[in-house]
Motif scaffolding. Structure first.
Motif, PDB file in Angstrom:
ATOM      1  N   LYS A 108       0.951  -1.227  -0.109  1.00 57.41           N
ATOM      2  CA  LYS A 108      -0.087  -0.039   0.186  1.00 57.41           C
ATOM      3  C   LYS A 108       0.848   1.298   0.056  1.00 57.41           C
ATOM      4  O   LYS A 108       0.805   2.076  -0.653  1.00 57.41           O
ATOM      5  N   TRP A 109       1.896   1.204   0.669  1.00 52.83           N
ATOM      6  CA  TRP A 109       2.770   2.465   0.838  1.00 52.83           C
ATOM      7  C   TRP A 109       3.527   2.636  -0.425  1.00 52.83           C
ATOM      8  O   TRP A 109       3.724   3.596  -0.854  1.00 52.83           O
ATOM      9  N   LEU A 113       3.659   5.907  -3.181  1.00 50.46           N
ATOM     10  CA  LEU A 113       4.827   6.396  -3.419  1.00 50.46           C
ATOM     11  C   LEU A 113       5.142   6.675  -5.013  1.00 50.46           C
ATOM     12  O   LEU A 113       5.286   7.658  -5.450  1.00 50.46           O
ATOM     13  N   GLU A 114       4.635   5.486  -5.501  1.00 52.98           N
ATOM     14  CA  GLU A 114       4.889   5.343  -6.996  1.00 52.98           C
ATOM     15  C   GLU A 114       3.681   6.439  -7.637  1.00 52.98           C
ATOM     16  O   GLU A 114       4.046   6.922  -8.660  1.00 52.98           O
ATOM     17  N   ASN A 115       2.671   6.529  -6.884  1.00 53.86           N
ATOM     18  CA  ASN A 115       1.681   7.609  -7.603  1.00 53.86           C
ATOM     19  C   ASN A 115       2.151   8.972  -7.269  1.00 53.86           C
ATOM     20  O   ASN A 115       1.578   9.826  -8.163  1.00 53.86           O
ATOM     21  N   LEU A 116       2.913   9.223  -6.449  1.00 51.88           N
ATOM     22  CA  LEU A 116       3.496  10.752  -6.190  1.00 51.88           C
ATOM     23  C   LEU A 116       4.870  10.815  -7.405  1.00 51.88           C
ATOM     24  O   LEU A 116       5.297  11.969  -7.023  1.00 51.88           O
ATOM     25  N   GLY A 117       5.075   9.797  -7.812  1.00 52.61           N
ATOM     26  CA  GLY A 117       6.159   9.804  -8.827  1.00 52.61           C
ATOM     27  C   GLY A 117       7.371   9.313  -8.531  1.00 52.61           C
ATOM     28  O   GLY A 117       8.230   9.261  -9.167  1.00 52.61           O
ATOM     29  N   ALA A 122      10.802   4.052  -4.630  1.00 56.70           N
ATOM     30  CA  ALA A 122      10.016   3.520  -3.986  1.00 56.70           C
ATOM     31  C   ALA A 122      10.327   2.448  -2.742  1.00 56.70           C
ATOM     32  O   ALA A 122      10.356   2.524  -1.590  1.00 56.70           O
ATOM     33  N   ASP A 123      11.108   1.526  -3.520  1.00 61.76           N
ATOM     34  CA  ASP A 123      11.840   0.437  -2.700  1.00 61.76           C
ATOM     35  C   ASP A 123      12.754   0.938  -1.577  1.00 61.76           C
ATOM     36  O   ASP A 123      12.956   0.541  -0.662  1.00 61.76           O
ATOM     37  N   ALA A 185      -2.030  12.894   2.169  1.00 65.67           N
ATOM     38  CA  ALA A 185      -3.471  13.340   1.415  1.00 65.67           C
ATOM     39  C   ALA A 185      -3.749  12.029   0.311  1.00 65.67           C
ATOM     40  O   ALA A 185      -4.949  11.706   0.187  1.00 65.67           O
ATOM     41  N   LYS A 186      -2.636  11.509  -0.142  1.00 63.61           N
ATOM     42  CA  LYS A 186      -3.053  10.461  -1.100  1.00 63.61           C
ATOM     43  C   LYS A 186      -3.413   9.149  -0.333  1.00 63.61           C
ATOM     44  O   LYS A 186      -4.195   8.277  -0.821  1.00 63.61           O
TER      45      LYS A 186
END
Length: 237
Positions: A108-109, A113-117, A122-123, A185-186
């Motif tokens: 989920k995290w 993070l990926e959606n935030l760019g 992320a990893d 927020a995401k």
């Protein structure tokens, strides 16, 4: 975003190196260690950390939190059980159930993070080693407050128990990169709080006290050979 992330990586690298040097000075062996053996041991340690995703990464005893203690006890019990036996298989199922629950939270995290760019980073941002220390956190109070908000106002965690401490270190990193509020927020948007009726699907929740009692019962009786495995299965069903 890119320059801030690399600055963060360089600082982490320096801190890790400094810690390793301090540890080496304190534990300098009389006979030089085999470099290959040391390297393999460190690789295995990091692999185990990522596999088990300890809730308290800085606790080498894995006993401070109940969920860590249960998982560690299961792993130790399986190490003492004959591979291929019914007891071994049952322990493996319980271990993987706990690992899957932890991986689900981590995923989920990663999604946020990926959606935030942060597709490539992320990893790295989600990796927390056993050397994590509260003393090195840059904004612990804000990270703690944000962790509480995530736990109470979103469904990024799968339990009403206190959230894993490992995510406190991750939030501290996100605050340093100035994306903590964006992440929150995401999270609220992607994983809103669940209704009471949707909190947990019956049959999928992990009963930690029951798991611990089962393992302690197995250890108390001692490991049995194949002739007693069927009776052992009946007692645990």
């Amino acid at each position: 975003m890119g320059s801030a992330f690399w600055k963060f990586c360089m600082q982490c690298c320096c801190c890790c190196c400094a810690t390793d040097e301090e540890d080496e000075d304190e534990k300098q062996p009389l006979v030089p260690q085999d470099p290959l053996e040391y390297f393999n041991r460190e690789v295995q340690k990091r692999r185990d950390e990522e596999t088990n995703l300890w809730s308290e990464p800085g606790d080498p005893s894995h006993s401070e939190r109940q969920d860590d203690r249960v998982l560690y006890t299961l792993l130790q019990a399986r190490n003492k059980t004959r591979m291929g036996s019914s007891g071994y298989r049952r322990l493996s199922v319980d271990i993987e159930a706990m690992r899957d629950t932890r991986r689900e939270v981590r995923d989920k995290w990663k999604t946020i993070l990926e959606n935030l760019g942060f597709m490539a980073e992320a990893d790295s941002l989600l990796t927390v080693s056993a050397g994590a220390s509260h003393d090195r956190m840059r904004n612990a109070p804000a990270a703690r407050a944000m962790l509480h908000t995530l736990h109470s106002e979103t469904s990024v965690f799968n339990s009403k128990e206190p959230p894993p401490e490992r995510y406190l270190f991750i939030l501290d990193r996100l605050l340093y990169l100035d994306i903590g509020e964006d992440f929150l927020a995401k999270a609220k948007r992607f994983y809103p709080p669940k209704e009471d009726s949707d909190e947990e699907i019956p049959g999928l929740a992990i009963n930690l006290p029951l798991l611990l009692a089962r393992v302690e019962s197995m250890n108390g009786r001692g490991q049995k050979d194949d002739s007693g495995s069927e009776k052992e299965d009946e007692n645990f069903d």
